[in-house]
Design a protein around this motif. Structure first.
Motif, PDB file in Angstrom:
ATOM      1  N   SER A 165      30.495  28.427   7.491  1.00  0.00           N
ATOM      2  CA  SER A 165      29.999  29.652   7.587  1.00  0.00           C
ATOM      3  C   SER A 165      30.070  30.174   8.848  1.00  0.00           C
ATOM      4  O   SER A 165      30.230  29.541   9.910  1.00  0.00           O
ATOM      5  CB  SER A 165      28.511  29.602   6.913  1.00  0.00           C
ATOM      6  OG  SER A 165      27.841  29.073   7.931  1.00  0.00           O
ATOM      7  N   ASP A 221      23.115  21.655   3.638  1.00  0.00           N
ATOM      8  CA  ASP A 221      23.712  22.264   2.704  1.00  0.00           C
ATOM      9  C   ASP A 221      25.313  22.792   3.047  1.00  0.00           C
ATOM     10  O   ASP A 221      26.105  22.721   2.341  1.00  0.00           O
ATOM     11  CB  ASP A 221      22.985  23.054   2.030  1.00  0.00           C
ATOM     12  CG  ASP A 221      21.841  22.956   1.006  1.00  0.00           C
ATOM     13  OD1 ASP A 221      21.941  21.598   0.756  1.00  0.00           O
ATOM     14  OD2 ASP A 221      21.013  23.393   0.718  1.00  0.00           O
ATOM     15  N   ARG A 222      25.201  23.464   4.040  1.00  0.00           N
ATOM     16  CA  ARG A 222      26.388  24.103   5.007  1.00  0.00           C
ATOM     17  C   ARG A 222      27.197  22.922   5.201  1.00  0.00           C
ATOM     18  O   ARG A 222      28.591  23.152   4.908  1.00  0.00           O
ATOM     19  CB  ARG A 222      26.007  24.987   5.993  1.00  0.00           C
ATOM     20  CG  ARG A 222      24.995  26.174   5.755  1.00  0.00           C
ATOM     21  CD  ARG A 222      25.900  27.238   5.327  1.00  0.00           C
ATOM     22  NE  ARG A 222      24.982  28.272   4.825  1.00  0.00           N
ATOM     23  CZ  ARG A 222      24.179  29.057   5.274  1.00  0.00           C
ATOM     24  NH1 ARG A 222      24.127  29.277   6.626  1.00  0.00           N
ATOM     25  NH2 ARG A 222      23.407  30.119   4.720  1.00  0.00           N
ATOM     26  N   SER A 232      29.082  21.991   2.041  1.00  0.00           N
ATOM     27  CA  SER A 232      30.041  22.922   1.585  1.00  0.00           C
ATOM     28  C   SER A 232      31.420  22.821   2.400  1.00  0.00           C
ATOM     29  O   SER A 232      32.371  23.029   1.750  1.00  0.00           O
ATOM     30  CB  SER A 232      29.498  24.235   1.631  1.00  0.00           C
ATOM     31  OG  SER A 232      29.629  24.777   2.933  1.00  0.00           O
ATOM     32  N   ASN A 271      32.648  18.957   0.962  1.00  0.00           N
ATOM     33  CA  ASN A 271      32.633  18.679  -0.561  1.00  0.00           C
ATOM     34  C   ASN A 271      34.263  18.814  -1.190  1.00  0.00           C
ATOM     35  O   ASN A 271      34.611  17.779  -1.855  1.00  0.00           O
ATOM     36  CB  ASN A 271      31.752  19.726  -1.076  1.00  0.00           C
ATOM     37  CG  ASN A 271      31.529  19.126  -2.773  1.00  0.00           C
ATOM     38  OD1 ASN A 271      31.309  18.187  -3.084  1.00  0.00           O
ATOM     39  ND2 ASN A 271      31.473  20.252  -3.700  1.00  0.00           N
TER      40      ASN A 271
END
Length: 131
Positions: A77, A113-114, A117, A120
């Motif tokens: 991100s 979480d980032r 991402s 994953n």
């Protein structure tokens, strides 16, 4: 538990990878993907707030830092990319670098979480290596 099952357990419980995880093994074998390599570096980076993230920035080579910046731009991100660059630019400014430590500490769940991402898409690669 299989390697893939362990990775999924870690993901679901938001437990950080340790140096003995499959990602580190893949790195040592020279078979890690860019996403997995970046995920491991980001976990190291966010875990460095205990001693000060500035020490992490001081200790990393320019070659590794350049690779992190390139991969952040490609896979992560914009927020992660901006905070990483902030840390590099504010390395010598103690008051400003504390803002990064505070952000990392107060956004740990979001940060994990980032990171997930980022890694994953390559978790299947880890499962395929189980044989």
């Amino acid at each position: 538990m299989s390697l893939h099952g362990w990775i999924l357990f870690l993901r679901e419980s938001h437990v950080q990878f340790s140096q003995d995880t499959s990602i580190s093994v893949k790195e040592k074998e020279g078979t890690s993907t860019d996403r997995l390599w970046l995920g491991a570096r980001l976990l190291e980076w966010c875990s460095s707030t205990r001693s000060g993230v500035w020490q992490w920035h001081e200790g990393i080579s320019e070659k590794e830092s350049e690779k992190i910046r390139r991969l952040l731009a490609e896979y992560a991100s914009q927020e992660l990319e901006q905070w990483y660059q902030f840390g590099e630019k504010q390395l010598q400014n103690e008051k400003e670098i504390e803002k990064l430590d505070q952000w990392l500490d107060s956004n740990e769940g979001l940060f994990h979480d980032r990171i997930w991402s980022v890694v994953n898409p390559d978790l299947l690669y880890l499962k395929e290596g189980e044989g």
